[in-house]
Structure formats: C-alpha cells, structure tokens
Scaffold this motif. Structure first.
Motif, PDB file in Angstrom:
ATOM      1  N   PRO A 132       0.829  -1.112  -0.058  1.00  0.00           N
ATOM      2  CA  PRO A 132       0.177  -0.138   0.162  1.00  0.00           C
ATOM      3  C   PRO A 132       0.943   1.314  -0.064  1.00  0.00           C
ATOM      4  N   LYS A 133       2.206   1.156   0.237  1.00  0.00           N
ATOM      5  CA  LYS A 133       2.989   2.406   0.351  1.00  0.00           C
ATOM      6  C   LYS A 133       3.657   2.764  -0.633  1.00  0.00           C
ATOM      7  N   GLY A 134       3.870   1.580  -1.776  1.00  0.00           N
ATOM      8  CA  GLY A 134       4.823   1.656  -2.854  1.00  0.00           C
ATOM      9  C   GLY A 134       5.272   0.651  -3.560  1.00  0.00           C
ATOM     10  N   HIS A 135       6.136   0.551  -4.442  1.00  0.00           N
ATOM     11  CA  HIS A 135       6.751  -0.329  -5.186  1.00  0.00           C
ATOM     12  C   HIS A 135       8.171  -0.591  -4.847  1.00  0.00           C
ATOM     13  N   TYR A 136       8.831  -1.849  -4.598  1.00  0.00           N
ATOM     14  CA  TYR A 136      10.349  -2.027  -4.264  1.00  0.00           C
ATOM     15  C   TYR A 136      10.541  -3.157  -5.220  1.00  0.00           C
ATOM     16  N   PRO A 137      11.937  -3.046  -5.852  1.00  0.00           N
ATOM     17  CA  PRO A 137      12.717  -3.902  -6.448  1.00  0.00           C
ATOM     18  C   PRO A 137      13.360  -4.836  -5.235  1.00  0.00           C
ATOM     19  N   ALA A 138      13.475  -6.118  -5.815  1.00  0.00           N
ATOM     20  CA  ALA A 138      13.987  -7.181  -5.139  1.00  0.00           C
ATOM     21  C   ALA A 138      14.433  -8.483  -5.810  1.00  0.00           C
ATOM     22  N   ASP A 139      15.523  -8.962  -5.531  1.00  0.00           N
ATOM     23  CA  ASP A 139      16.004 -10.133  -6.145  1.00  0.00           C
ATOM     24  C   ASP A 139      15.592 -11.639  -5.638  1.00  0.00           C
ATOM     25  N   LEU A 140      15.105 -11.433  -4.239  1.00  0.00           N
ATOM     26  CA  LEU A 140      14.663 -12.588  -3.331  1.00  0.00           C
ATOM     27  C   LEU A 140      13.622 -11.975  -2.397  1.00  0.00           C
ATOM     28  N   ILE A 141      12.830 -12.947  -2.364  1.00  0.00           N
ATOM     29  CA  ILE A 141      11.964 -12.605  -1.130  1.00  0.00           C
ATOM     30  C   ILE A 141      11.919 -13.887  -0.240  1.00  0.00           C
ATOM     31  N   ILE A 142      11.743 -13.656   1.211  1.00  0.00           N
ATOM     32  CA  ILE A 142      11.841 -14.616   1.971  1.00  0.00           C
ATOM     33  C   ILE A 142      10.690 -14.609   2.823  1.00  0.00           C
ATOM     34  N   PHE A 143       9.739 -15.448   3.119  1.00  0.00           N
ATOM     35  CA  PHE A 143       8.448 -15.312   3.478  1.00  0.00           C
ATOM     36  C   PHE A 143       8.677 -15.895   5.127  1.00  0.00           C
ATOM     37  N   ALA A 144       8.826 -15.207   6.208  1.00  0.00           N
ATOM     38  CA  ALA A 144       8.760 -15.870   7.632  1.00  0.00           C
ATOM     39  C   ALA A 144       7.309 -15.903   7.990  1.00  0.00           C
ATOM     40  N   THR A 145       6.602 -16.841   7.461  1.00  0.00           N
ATOM     41  CA  THR A 145       4.849 -16.697   7.710  1.00  0.00           C
ATOM     42  C   THR A 145       4.539 -17.937   8.275  1.00  0.00           C
ATOM     43  N   GLY A 146       5.426 -18.770   8.939  1.00  0.00           N
ATOM     44  CA  GLY A 146       4.862 -19.751   9.652  1.00  0.00           C
ATOM     45  C   GLY A 146       4.647 -21.140   8.755  1.00  0.00           C
ATOM     46  N   PHE A 147       3.918 -21.802   9.457  1.00  0.00           N
ATOM     47  CA  PHE A 147       3.752 -23.305   9.076  1.00  0.00           C
ATOM     48  C   PHE A 147       2.287 -23.682   9.127  1.00  0.00           C
ATOM     49  N   ASP A 148       1.880 -24.455   8.136  1.00  0.00           N
ATOM     50  CA  ASP A 148       0.297 -24.990   8.367  1.00  0.00           C
ATOM     51  C   ASP A 148       0.467 -26.435   8.737  1.00  0.00           C
ATOM     52  N   VAL A 149      -0.641 -26.906   9.376  1.00  0.00           N
ATOM     53  CA  VAL A 149      -1.033 -28.112   9.760  1.00  0.00           C
ATOM     54  C   VAL A 149      -1.682 -28.906   8.769  1.00  0.00           C
ATOM     55  N   ASP A 150      -1.473 -29.487   7.766  1.00  0.00           N
ATOM     56  CA  ASP A 150      -2.069 -30.191   6.766  1.00  0.00           C
ATOM     57  C   ASP A 150      -1.622 -31.458   6.378  1.00  0.00           C
ATOM     58  N   PHE A 151      -2.138 -32.714   6.808  1.00  0.00           N
ATOM     59  CA  PHE A 151      -1.763 -33.986   6.621  1.00  0.00           C
ATOM     60  C   PHE A 151      -1.574 -34.240   5.301  1.00  0.00           C
ATOM     61  N   ALA A 152      -2.554 -33.595   4.255  1.00  0.00           N
ATOM     62  CA  ALA A 152      -2.466 -33.859   2.887  1.00  0.00           C
ATOM     63  C   ALA A 152      -1.328 -33.195   2.166  1.00  0.00           C
ATOM     64  N   ARG A 153      -0.553 -32.462   2.901  1.00  0.00           N
ATOM     65  CA  ARG A 153       0.659 -32.004   2.163  1.00  0.00           C
ATOM     66  C   ARG A 153       1.910 -32.967   2.776  1.00  0.00           C
ATOM     67  N   ARG A 154       1.582 -33.909   3.327  1.00  0.00           N
ATOM     68  CA  ARG A 154       2.675 -34.838   3.679  1.00  0.00           C
ATOM     69  C   ARG A 154       2.201 -36.360   3.437  1.00  0.00           C
ATOM     70  N   PRO A 155       2.788 -36.542   2.379  1.00  0.00           N
ATOM     71  CA  PRO A 155       2.631 -37.848   1.686  1.00  0.00           C
ATOM     72  C   PRO A 155       2.493 -39.256   2.631  1.00  0.00           C
ATOM     73  N   GLU A 156       3.583 -38.899   3.418  1.00  0.00           N
ATOM     74  CA  GLU A 156       3.724 -40.074   4.378  1.00  0.00           C
ATOM     75  C   GLU A 156       2.676 -40.317   5.575  1.00  0.00           C
ATOM     76  N   PHE A 157       2.069 -39.094   5.713  1.00  0.00           N
ATOM     77  CA  PHE A 157       0.837 -39.067   6.281  1.00  0.00           C
ATOM     78  C   PHE A 157      -0.750 -39.448   6.065  1.00  0.00           C
ATOM     79  N   ALA A 158      -0.498 -39.800   4.894  1.00  0.00           N
ATOM     80  CA  ALA A 158      -1.752 -40.203   3.818  1.00  0.00           C
ATOM     81  C   ALA A 158      -2.825 -40.916   4.706  1.00  0.00           C
ATOM     82  N   ALA A 159      -2.445 -41.623   5.657  1.00  0.00           N
ATOM     83  CA  ALA A 159      -3.534 -42.412   6.331  1.00  0.00           C
ATOM     84  C   ALA A 159      -4.135 -41.703   7.358  1.00  0.00           C
ATOM     85  N   LEU A 160      -3.413 -40.776   7.872  1.00  0.00           N
ATOM     86  CA  LEU A 160      -4.295 -39.844   8.807  1.00  0.00           C
ATOM     87  C   LEU A 160      -5.032 -38.829   8.179  1.00  0.00           C
TER      88      LEU A 160
END
Length: 499
Positions: free
Chosen positions: A344-372
């Motif tokens: 909302p405050k402007g436009h900024y150039p960057a070569d890389l963006i790092i998201f420090a946005t935490g982790f989701d709990v989602d069994f579907a994204r872990r194939p080894e836990f498909a049975a759960l």
C-alpha cells in the motif's frame, strides 16, 4: 561459536567432560535411571516389533527417547532423515546467533543436574565462561544435543526418512523408511511424531508467493546458502523472530539492501504467555476446559510473539535495512531477472523474497501421513468458538488426548480408530491441546515425562493378560520358613521334653 570460549580453573572437578560423565553415571544410578525394562517383547512372523518408534531425533525426539528409557521402556528407536549432528534446525535452517530462551533453563535434563546444558558447558569452559555468556550460541546447543544423545546411548537411525505409515488391522503401525541401505519396513506398537514446527504440514506461503517463479521465493524454514545473498536486494515478510534472523543473516552475508515488510502497523511488543509462565501453566493448562484453552491460543495468535530485542537490534544496526510497517505484500511481478513488490505504500525492487510466515498443519501436504488425512480429530471438529474468536489455523490443529495421542474422528471402524490412538504428536502442533510444552526448550522435560508415563500406562493395560499370567506364575519365595520358630511347635517340644 563454541571454540571461542576459554576454559578457566573452575571446570567441574578439574576433570572436564570425563569427570562430568562419571558424576552423571552416579546420579543416574542413584535415581535408578534407566529403569529396569518391563515391557514384554512382541514378535510377528518371527520379527520383533518395536514398542515405540520415534520419528525425529531433534530436541523433542531425543528427550522422548530418554524419558521412555527412564520409564523402563527400552525397545525403542528414533529415525531422522538428517545426518548425525544435523538434526533439528540448529545448524541448518536456524539463522539466529543464539537461542532465544534463557540459558538457565534445564531443558531436556529430565531432573538430572549433570545432564543440563550448564553442567556440560562448565565442564569444558568453566563457570566464569558460563556467567559471561548472555545466551547460548546455537552451535553450542547442537554440540550439547550430540553429547546428550551419546552419553545416554539413545538409539537413533540417521539418514532415514519416513516414506509411509500404514494403520494395520491388528493395531500395529507399519512404517516404511528410505535409508542408507534402501527401503525398510518397521513394525511398532506406538509411534511418536517428534517432527518439529512443520511436523504435520508444510511451510505456510501466501497465495501471492505463487505469482512469480520459484527461484525468487524462499521460506524462513528452508535450508539455503545465505552467502549467495551477497550483493542482492532481499525482501523479508514478517515481524517475528525468524523474520529478524533471516534479515540479519542476509545483511551479514553482504546483501545490498534488505526490506522488511510487516503487515501490522507495529511490531509485536508483548509476549502474553511470558506473564503466566510457570510450572502451574505447564501442568495445569491441559486441565482447562476447551473454551479456556482456545481463548488463550486465540489471544496469543492475535497479539503474536514479539521478536527478541537483540534480534531486532541485530537488523537495525545496518544502514541498509529498512522496516516497512503497515505494508502487506499486495502483488509480486517478475521484471527481467528480478521482481517488483507492491505494498500500500509503494513499489520496491528485489532479487529474492523470504516469507517468515509460519507453518500449516495439513496432513494432505505430507504424503507419508496420507493414512491420517481426514481421520484424525481436529480442534474444528470438536469446538465451536464464539463469535469473534474464530481462527481457521488453530482449528486445523489436532485435538490430542492426555498423552499427546491422536484421537480418531467419530464413526471410524475400530480397525482404523485403534491404531490412530497409538500415534502421539510430540511436536509443535500439540500446543493448542497441551500448552507451550512442545514449542521449544523450557518445558520439554515435563512434556516428555507426560508422554512417557502415558505410553507406559497404555502398554501395561494392553499387556495386562501377560502381566497377570506372570503375576500368577511367580513363585520365587522371599523367605524359606527357617527365619522363625512356630510357638505351638516349641510348646509341644517342651511338653515332650518334660514328659
């Protein structure tokens, strides 16, 4: 780094680690730890079944192993995909200089003084070096965890990744691994998932992250070469500790510029749980009604945990670091070999963006836990929050039992429900159910003891027929009958003698 510490004359018994290890052995003997093994062995088709398999050999995994052995459960093993000495985030994805927790905390020591970090550190570098150390360097903590594993002889298979988990109709759990010698299958009666922050899901990335090629995007939990950021324009999204750590690491690696984009109008300043941190909270939280547990967690999510002050200063001391408050990322646009970030405050150039946005709990994204997937009871399945307290992220966390065990969703057949309840989540997703007991170092011992006691109880109950048979067949005499004289017999002897 550990090597920077000088040893002084106040080291333990002037004998370094050998003296400490001798003292530890004495303390463990006095406490009768590990306890005498008592769980009957289980075999299937001639193959021995593990009593407990632990997935992960980081902080929670090793402490769980130690607590189980202290409780007399010895047919156990941990499996970790990392190589030995690289378990957990400490020397891989973590980018802080020191731990964020107080150095005085006993951590995974399980009530044994000589098993603490302080004892280990002072044995090598002395009490003066410990007093002069403000916080624990993360490399030192990793070295301590390696020593902890070795001195307790904890069984761990490294370079071994879980590929699949099968719920067997006989109640056992089948684990498929990929290891140094190829595929392998292990059967276990209980499984502990000690898989850390992303243990039941994956890094959380907002939809906007998918609008540019993957080469531009990183998550704070990723392992990548920070030195490659030299001369780059780096953007970091977030205001928590991991955001500050990644920003500082990029700046120290020689990044040309680092912009921190923070959605909130201010950086969080108050750690709400810090106001009630105590053993009362550690032991009492699990006894709260669901509404109270939910209220605690929703408020903690709303206010967020502030980054440590020293972590913010580590960033702000660089003139090429820029904090943008009230600046959510609205769009990312590829522009040649770089990208443009819109806020909302402007436009900024960057070569890389790092998201420090935490982790989701989602069994579907872990194939080894498909049975759960879609079979484990979640908070959203069991609790309906009042208006204003809705939180989809918290609702996705598992609703755990008193020993960190998963609970099956209603109406599942017994052949599925029973093995589900034999899997225990000793990782970050346990926090809504058990409190901040699996979120780091402070209460990990109390958590591991709760876990081990619960597993011990369930194994004993499950084996009750075998224990009762042993009870009934036990005929080893404690006394022989020669230890006393029968009064009536003595009287008869006297009467006979007196004729």
């Amino acid at each position: 780094m550990i090597e920077d510490h000088k040893t002084d004359a106040m080291s333990v018994d002037a004998g370094g680690l050998p003296a400490l290890e001798a003292r530890l052995a004495q303390e463990l003997a006095l406490l009768e730890r590990p306890a005498r093994p008592w769980v009957p062995r289980t075999h299937l088709n001639g193959v021995e079944v593990l009593d407990v398999a632990v997935i992960g050999a980081g902080l929670c995994g090793l402490t769980a192993l130690a607590a189980l052995s202290f409780a007399g459960i010895d047919n156990i093993r941990a499996f970790d995909r990392a190589s030995s000495g690289l378990e957990g985030p400490w020397v891989t994805s973590a980018r802080m200089e020191t731990l964020r927790t107080r150095k005085e905390l006993a951590g995974p020591a399980l009530g044994v003084p000589s098993l603490t970090f302080r004892a280990w550190f002072e044995a090598q570098f002395g009490a003066r070096a410990y007093e002069e150390m403000a916080l624990i360097p993360r490399e030192a903590w990793m070295a301590y965890m390696v020593w902890y594993r070795n001195v307790l002889a904890l069984p761990v298979s490294n370079d071994t990744e879980l590929a699949g988990l099968v719920l067997r109709e006989d109640g056992l759990l089948s684990l498929d691994f990929l290891g140094p010698e190829g595929p392998a299958r292990v059967l276990a009666r209980r499984v502990i998932l000690a898989t850390g922050l992303d243990g039941l899901g994956a890094p959380r990335l907002p939809d906007v992250a998918k609008t540019v090629p993957a080469r531009f995007v990183r998550h704070s939990g990723d392992v990548f070469d920070v030195s490659a950021l030299r001369g780059k324009r780096v953007a970091v999204v977030g205001a928590g500790a991991s955001a500050m750590d990644n920003a500082a690491a990029a700046l120290e690696a020689g990044a040309a510029r680092v912009d921190l984009f923070i959605r909130r109008p201010d950086i969080p300043r108050v750690e709400k749980f810090g106001g009630i941190a105590s053993l009362g909270m550690t032991h009492g939280y699990i006894g709260l009604p669901d509404a109270d547990r939910w209220a605690f967690m929703v408020e903690a999510e709303r206010t967020q945990i502030p980054p440590p002050r020293h972590s913010v200063l580590r960033v702000s001391r660089h003139d090429n670091a820029f904090f943008h408050l009230g600046s959510p990322v609205l769009s990312l646009t590829e522009v040649g070999d770089a990208m443009e970030i819109e806020t909302p405050k402007g436009h900024y150039p960057a070569d890389l963006i790092i998201f420090a946005t935490g982790f989701d709990v989602d069994f579907a994204r872990r194939p080894e836990f498909a049975a759960l997937s879609d079979r484990v009871l979640l908070w959203c399945d069991t609790y309906q929050p009042p208006a204003g307290e809705e939180n989809d992220a918290l609702g996705s966390y598992p609703y755990l039992g008193p020993a960190f065990e998963f609970l099956p969703k209603p109406d599942l057949p017994a052949a599925v429900a029973e093995p589900i309840s034999r899997i225990h989540c000793f990782a970050y997703p346990a926090v809504p159910s058990h409190g901040k007991i699996t979120s780091g170092i402070p209460a990990v011992s109390q958590g591991a003891e709760r876990l081990a006691q619960g597993i011990a109880r369930s194994l004993f109950v499950e084996d009750r027929a075998r224990h009762f048979e042993t009870f009934m067949n036990h005929d080893t005499a404690e006394i022989t009958g020669e230890e006393w004289r029968d009064a009536d017999a003595q009287d008869r002897i006297k009467e006979h003698a007196n004729g």
